[in-house]
Design a protein around this motif. Sequence first.
Motif, PDB file in Angstrom:
ATOM      1  N   ILE A 373      22.024  -7.018   1.037  1.00  0.00           N
ATOM      2  CA  ILE A 373      23.291  -7.490   1.597  1.00  0.00           C
ATOM      3  C   ILE A 373      23.775  -6.380   2.522  1.00  0.00           C
ATOM      4  O   ILE A 373      23.885  -5.220   2.105  1.00  0.00           O
ATOM      5  CB  ILE A 373      24.339  -7.773   0.507  1.00  0.00           C
ATOM      6  N   GLU A 374      24.051  -6.719   3.778  1.00  0.00           N
ATOM      7  CA  GLU A 374      24.360  -5.696   4.766  1.00  0.00           C
ATOM      8  C   GLU A 374      25.721  -5.929   5.399  1.00  0.00           C
ATOM      9  O   GLU A 374      26.044  -7.050   5.814  1.00  0.00           O
ATOM     10  CB  GLU A 374      23.241  -5.649   5.810  1.00  0.00           C
ATOM     11  N   MET A 375      26.520  -4.878   5.429  1.00  0.00           N
ATOM     12  CA  MET A 375      27.852  -4.905   6.043  1.00  0.00           C
ATOM     13  C   MET A 375      27.791  -4.073   7.328  1.00  0.00           C
ATOM     14  O   MET A 375      27.529  -2.874   7.279  1.00  0.00           O
ATOM     15  CB  MET A 375      28.904  -4.330   5.088  1.00  0.00           C
ATOM     16  N   LEU A 376      28.046  -4.723   8.459  1.00  0.00           N
ATOM     17  CA  LEU A 376      27.920  -4.047   9.745  1.00  0.00           C
ATOM     18  C   LEU A 376      29.269  -3.508  10.213  1.00  0.00           C
ATOM     19  O   LEU A 376      30.322  -4.118   9.980  1.00  0.00           O
ATOM     20  CB  LEU A 376      27.353  -5.007  10.792  1.00  0.00           C
ATOM     21  N   ASN A 377      29.233  -2.396  10.885  1.00  0.00           N
ATOM     22  CA  ASN A 377      30.441  -1.787  11.434  1.00  0.00           C
ATOM     23  C   ASN A 377      30.909  -2.587  12.652  1.00  0.00           C
ATOM     24  O   ASN A 377      30.328  -2.488  13.729  1.00  0.00           O
ATOM     25  CB  ASN A 377      30.147  -0.335  11.829  1.00  0.00           C
ATOM     26  N   VAL A 378      31.950  -3.378  12.465  1.00  0.00           N
ATOM     27  CA  VAL A 378      32.526  -4.172  13.563  1.00  0.00           C
ATOM     28  C   VAL A 378      34.032  -3.930  13.654  1.00  0.00           C
ATOM     29  O   VAL A 378      34.795  -4.812  14.063  1.00  0.00           O
ATOM     30  CB  VAL A 378      32.219  -5.683  13.392  1.00  0.00           C
ATOM     31  N   GLY A 379      34.468  -2.731  13.267  1.00  0.00           N
ATOM     32  CA  GLY A 379      35.896  -2.430  13.314  1.00  0.00           C
ATOM     33  C   GLY A 379      36.650  -3.276  12.310  1.00  0.00           C
ATOM     34  O   GLY A 379      36.229  -3.465  11.167  1.00  0.00           O
ATOM     35  N   ASN A 380      37.792  -3.825  12.743  1.00  0.00           N
ATOM     36  CA  ASN A 380      38.585  -4.706  11.880  1.00  0.00           C
ATOM     37  C   ASN A 380      38.139  -6.153  12.066  1.00  0.00           C
ATOM     38  O   ASN A 380      38.879  -7.027  12.510  1.00  0.00           O
ATOM     39  CB  ASN A 380      40.077  -4.541  12.186  1.00  0.00           C
TER      40      ASN A 380
END
Length: 601
Positions: A373-380
């Motif tokens: 499961i991957e959470m990408l850095n996309v700000g808010n």
Amino acid sequence: MSEVKEKYVILVKGFKQYLVWKGDANFSVGEVVKAVGEVKKLNVYGNFWSFNFNKYLNDKNVNESIEYIKILKVFFKDPRYYFFKLNHSENNLANLLLFQNKSNDEVYKNLINLSLSYLSNISGVYLYLFVVFIKKLISKKYKKNRMLSFISLIFMFFYCYLIGMPPTLLKVLIGFLLNKLKKYFNFNLNKITKLSITWFIVLFINPMYLFNIGFVYCTIAILLLKKYKDRKESTNLIINFIVINLVFIPLNIIYDFKIYWLAQIQEIILLPLFFLSFILSFFFVLPFLNPLLNFDYNLLKFTVIFFSKYNLTSLTGYINFGYIIIYYLSLYFLTKFIIFNKKIKFFLYSMLTFSLIGMYFTNTIINIFSQTIEMLNVGNGNSFMINYNSNIFVIDAGAGVGQNKSTLPDYLKYKGLNKIQSVFISHNHSDHYNSLEQLKKETTIKYIYRNLKKDILVEFDDIKFYIFNEYGNSDENDNSQIIVVKLNNQTFLFTGDASKKREARMLNNSLFLELVKNGVDLYQVGHHGSKTATSDKFVKAIKPKICFISGMKKDKLQFPSKETINTLEDNSCQNYITNGEKSYKYKIKSKKVVEIKKEFI
């Protein structure tokens, strides 16, 4: 002012360059001004797999920005100002090739898709006919003047200055100049010495060109390209074509995560068209020729769009640098040396084949065995991805204000993935769906689930998605899908931007309580960690072990809130926050979290 683009300007003071956002102000290239403003260092945080504008500026030696700028006085205007005033012409051909104004040009955008954007740069091939034309035009009257060739060269150096000294043009002109000096003063200059002098001068003018893609391509070409001419003409043509493809395939994978199988054939067809177009672009000042120039531009546009539509590419994902080293060493010895020993030759061909197969298939094999499961850095914003043995499930496909909307699509390319089983869009806020259109263009999506009026269950092999919907709430955040994922006796919870009110209603849902009764292995914290979500009662009910928070502190949006962090810590949740800098991966089999970093081996 050295560059004026659609949205920003580059200001130069001595050896320093500064970024200025245009806003409603008017700026012109070539104006020498007195200005005041607040200088700030550019933040280069971003995602390594995606285009980073500030990193791009850093590579051009622009490290600071000027905010709240005010122009106090215009001292004078240099020749570039008057040259670019001609750029108000409606002639697309001249804007693209003569003025090198590419930002919104359809031809240039399609060339990028073909990995042939360099064809729009002014190169030695395009200059050759122009220089010959000038020489012949002048030599009719001054046949015996040996300095005539320098006149056309000086003119081209002046033109190079007018368009901002692009390295691709500058290195060609320096090469021309060295050839002329060699003939005029009758001294020897071998190829290596000439190239060394050329690159020394170019890098002295702009040291950051060392990081330019053009520099890398040129260096590899010099080291490895060899023209074969000792066989039949048709055989030589085929061998040279194969060698060119072999040289550039790894570079295409490194920069685009793709192999462009037809690039060299397309280049052969397009090169004469661009050659002619470059010459024609100089005649834009003659209004009666505009129909011809427009026809030529439209022909270019039609051709590159056709090639883009019917292109042949293979998505590979990132490349292991071990394969690159083996590949280029093998290719170097095979192209630069005559090898008589059959065993050595067989070994080199085997290594070349092995590395090429490795580059092509490694990511496919890795993805087949991945469960993450991957959470990408996309700000808010929210962009989460579940990779279940190469079956991809996207939960929200968005990016926050000021963030790159291509982050998720580019990450899938980086991983060598172009098929998505399902996309779940939690609710109708752009920071949760503004990457969806690009995903549709660049990948094949089987199912898209938006907020519905009823709860549904989505099953795929061993993975189950229990989707709890509400519809018609005045607060759109409370219309978020709440998704419980069951896989391998683990539970994962995604809540979109659901508020504490929605959380309270979920605690009255018997099915939801049954699904989370043994705790949640991974919890996507609601509303980027805002204090409007994540009540203590809700957290105690779901008992999360690992908490993913996609948020950052920027302007008025200070995510995650201290209140939310305290609540999670009080309930012993291990927090991972993107904070505009990091992306994280949860490994389902080992139940461990790692930061997503660039992989070299």
